[in-house]
Write an enzyme that holds these catalytic residues in place. Structure first.
Site, PDB file in Angstrom:
ATOM      1  N   THR A  89       0.094   4.948   0.998  1.00  0.00           N
ATOM      2  CA  THR A  89      -0.028   5.907   2.089  1.00  0.00           C
ATOM      3  C   THR A  89       0.106   5.222   3.449  1.00  0.00           C
ATOM      4  OG1 THR A  89      -1.509   7.230   0.730  1.00  0.00           O
ATOM      5  CG2 THR A  89      -1.457   7.727   3.076  1.00  0.00           C
TER       6      THR A  89
ATOM      7  N   ASP B  77      -1.541  -1.341   6.389  1.00  0.00           N
ATOM      8  CA  ASP B  77      -1.614  -0.832   7.758  1.00  0.00           C
ATOM      9  C   ASP B  77      -2.380  -1.748   8.698  1.00  0.00           C
ATOM     10  OD1 ASP B  77      -4.258  -0.496   7.114  1.00  0.00           O
ATOM     11  OD2 ASP B  77      -4.208   1.688   7.073  1.00  0.00           O
TER      12      ASP B  77
ATOM     13  N   ASP C 158       0.867  -1.161   0.000  1.00  0.00           N
ATOM     14  CA  ASP C 158       0.000   0.000   0.000  1.00  0.00           C
ATOM     15  C   ASP C 158       0.915   1.226   0.000  1.00  0.00           C
ATOM     16  OD1 ASP C 158      -2.365   1.621   0.411  1.00  0.00           O
ATOM     17  OD2 ASP C 158      -1.683   1.838   2.481  1.00  0.00           O
TER      18      ASP C 158
END
Length: 634
Positions: free
Chosen positions: A331, A524, A329
């Protein structure tokens, strides 16, 4: 009672005890009985060999020695339909006894019992070393209340209690600092070697050590709910998730035993040599197959946990070693998710860059938007004095409007300026950066360019992953393609897929898997949960203190450090290589040479039983070295 003495951390006995004391701690009542059984059987065999006791006593001693093996073997046969090593050894001993090799049979059984005893003891010792590596938590805490300070057991603490922790003491709970300042060594949780400064409002974890200062900590999680306890539970339960190579070894052992019995029976029918048959039974025992993998996985998972990497089982460890595509990912993973001002461009001679930044920061100082915070932070870093706005209005999705020192200031996107009647031929393109337009009293004054910063060490980490055998690095993001391409170019990412929804990320991973790749996904742990679940291995960044990150992924990194992915991959590959070494050298080579020597008549049952200890010791030593051996990044 001295509170300081009571609240001090109670070290695990395995850590401070001498080597002999460590061993004695593992000697339970059952183990002492096993030692007595082995010694008694061996002594009777020796006395019979010297002609001092009758053969009936030897048979009785062998029966006593075989009892635990027969019991375990029969239970495995009934419950799991599995012919285990215990049955194998029992058959070998009885064949020797009934075949006239009575002394050899008794000595064989004693040596095998010794080998089994040492293997079990060393496995338990390895598990104890794992717990010592990770650490422990104190059993008492010093609690501050209205009546002063008092020492209480951890079990008596409540959520909300304020605990005092002083220099050199371990923190007993997860919580938040509500008083004092100090430096805390968080290595047991995050694997980071440098202490972290803690002040009011900072989170702290059970099992970490206050190296300097003193902290008042408000309790938020206790006992099994703490991050430390969850780490311990993950490591201890990781054995349940068997690696494919371990399952294969168990299957091989299952069908190998019947094959061996047929082979040995064939040899006997041809040679009628009981001595050779017994020798072959010893060397064809698949005992080491059961040791070759589990101990490696235990050691590797513990080594990773000590480095702030939580691997939930050997299954994921082996898969990570075989991964050839890594998906990230953008961000918060490859970037730090901290927007920063990278350029200020004036479009009106009346405003130089500091003046433009001053007015923009004044307009943004009351906004909670991340881009507004970046503008305000940039002004502070450059020493620009920012006045308070006379009026302020947040315009959702467009920016802010404020009155500053009699001037009307607009800060936001091109749509905001057009709505305010500001002449603007075209929106400014940022080339991967986000442009923030600034207008003063109806005139276009300039642009502030903002970009998300790359995570420190990201480029080096991706390079190290490629060097470890990763063929492709893919970035998936919901951000626009221009911004994504800028990040990808800076980091050396092979493939970019932008403007994705969560379901698009899942589809992208499925597509890669459809092409025959083994895929690891790094995210995340919360927003990317569907993609993490779809990948062969899901890796959650920054799992420290977050239950969601620990649950969402197969591997959780306790800090936002991409270098830990490199370390996890290195540990996984080293563990898989160690398993291969155990199977090839410890099982394959030694047993092939032993069977050859037996068929050629070079060795007999007693020599074979003694040599049988070799693979056990070799496999054990080769496995537990993972706890200490040098591994890049770990």
């Amino acid at each position: 009672m001295n509170p300081a003495a009571v609240s001090a951390p109670q070290p695990a006995p395995e850590v401070d005890a001498s080597g002999l004391a460590k061993l004695m701690l593992l000697m339970t009542r059952e183990r002492w009985i096993e030692v007595a059984r082995i010694v008694a059987t061996g002594l009777v065999a020796l006395l019979y060999w010297q002609g001092l006791v009758p053969i009936q006593l030897l048979w009785a001693a062998v029966a006593v020695g075989l009892y635990p093996l027969v019991k375990t073997g029969v239970l495995d046969l009934v419950r799991e339909r599995k012919v285990g090593t215990e049955i194998f050894v029992t058959v070998a001993t009885l064949v020797a006894m009934f075949g006239g090799e009575t002394v050899a049979g008794a000595v064989l059984m004693v040596i095998i019992l010794i080998a089994e005893f040492i293997a079990e003891l060393n496995t338990d010792r390895a598990r104890a070393s794992i717990k010592a590596l990770i650490g422990s938590v104190p059993q008492f805490a010093l609690v501050r209340g209205a009546g002063g300070e008092k020492t209480v057991a951890i079990a008596a603490l409540n959520i909300g209690d304020v605990v005092l922790v002083r220099p050199g003491e371990k923190i007993p709970v997860d919580g938040v600092v509500v008083g004092g300042e100090g430096s805390v060594n968080e290595a047991p949780i995050t694997g980071e070697s440098l202490p972290k400064d803690k002040a009011t409002g900072a989170p702290v974890f059970a099992g970490t050590v206050v190296e300097s200062g003193a902290l008042d900590i408000r309790t938020e999680r206790l006992g099994t709910d703490t991050t430390f306890a969850r780490i311990i539970a993950l490591v201890e339960n990781a054995e349940a998730q068997q690696a494919p190579v371990q399952k294969l070894a168990d299957k091989v052992a299952g069908w190998l035993i019947p094959v061996v019995f047929v082979f040995v029976l064939g040899v006997y029918l041809v040679t009628r040599d009981v001595r050779m048959v017994v020798t072959l039974l010893i060397f064809t025992s698949p005992a080491e197959l059961g040791l070759a993998t589990p101990l490696v996985m235990i050691a590797a998972i513990a080594r990773a946990a000590r480095n702030g990497i939580l691997i939930k089982g050997g299954l994921y460890l082996e898969t990570l070693a075989k991964v050839d595509v890594m998906v990230f990912d953008k961000t918060g993973t490859l970037t730090a998710n901290r927007p920063e001002v990278v350029e200020v461009t004036s479009r009106d001679a009346a405003f130089d860059e500091p003046a433009l930044l001053r007015l923009a920061a004044a307009a943004d100082r009351r906004s909670a938007h991340p881009l507004a915070k970046a503008v305000v932070d940039a002004a502070a870093q450059r020493g620009v004095a920012v006045p308070e706005p006379d009026s302020f209005e947040q315009l959702q999705g467009r920016g802010v409007k404020a009155s500053i020192e009699g001037q009307l200031v607009l800060v936001g996107n091109a749509a905001l300026l057009r709505e305010g009647g500001v002449p603007l031929d075209a929106a400014v393109e940022g080339g991967g950066r986000t442009p923030v337009h600034v207008a003063v009293d109806g005139k276009f004054a300039g642009v502030i360019f903002i970009a998300d910063t790359l995570r420190p060490g990201a480029k080096e980490a991706l390079g190290a992953l490629k060097a470890s055998g990763i063929k492709r690095i893919v970035m998936l993001t919901g951000d626009n393609a221009a911004t994504a391409q800028v990040v990808a170019a800076a980091l050396g990412v092979d493939e970019v897929r932008a403007d994705l929804m969560p379901e698009d990320k899942v589809a992208a991973i499925a597509e890669l898997q459809g092409q025959g790749h083994r895929v690891a996904m790094v995210g995340d742990g919360v927003n990317d949960a569907p993609a993490l679940a779809r990948a062969d291995v899901g890796i959650a960044m920054g799992g420290g203190g977050t239950q969601a990150a620990l649950e969402a992924a197969d591997i959780a990194l306790m800090t936002d450090d991409l270098a830990k992915i490199v370390a996890a991959r290195a540990i996984a590959r080293r563990a898989y290589r160690t398993v291969q070494e155990n199977l090839f050298v410890g099982v394959g080579v030694v047993h092939v040479l032993g069977i050859t020597a037996a068929l050629l008549g070079w060795i007999g049952p007693i020599q074979a039983a003694i040599l049988h200890l070799g693979p056990d010791v070799l496999v054990f030593v080769n496995s537990v070295k993972l706890l200490r051996v040098r591994i890049a990044g770990a």
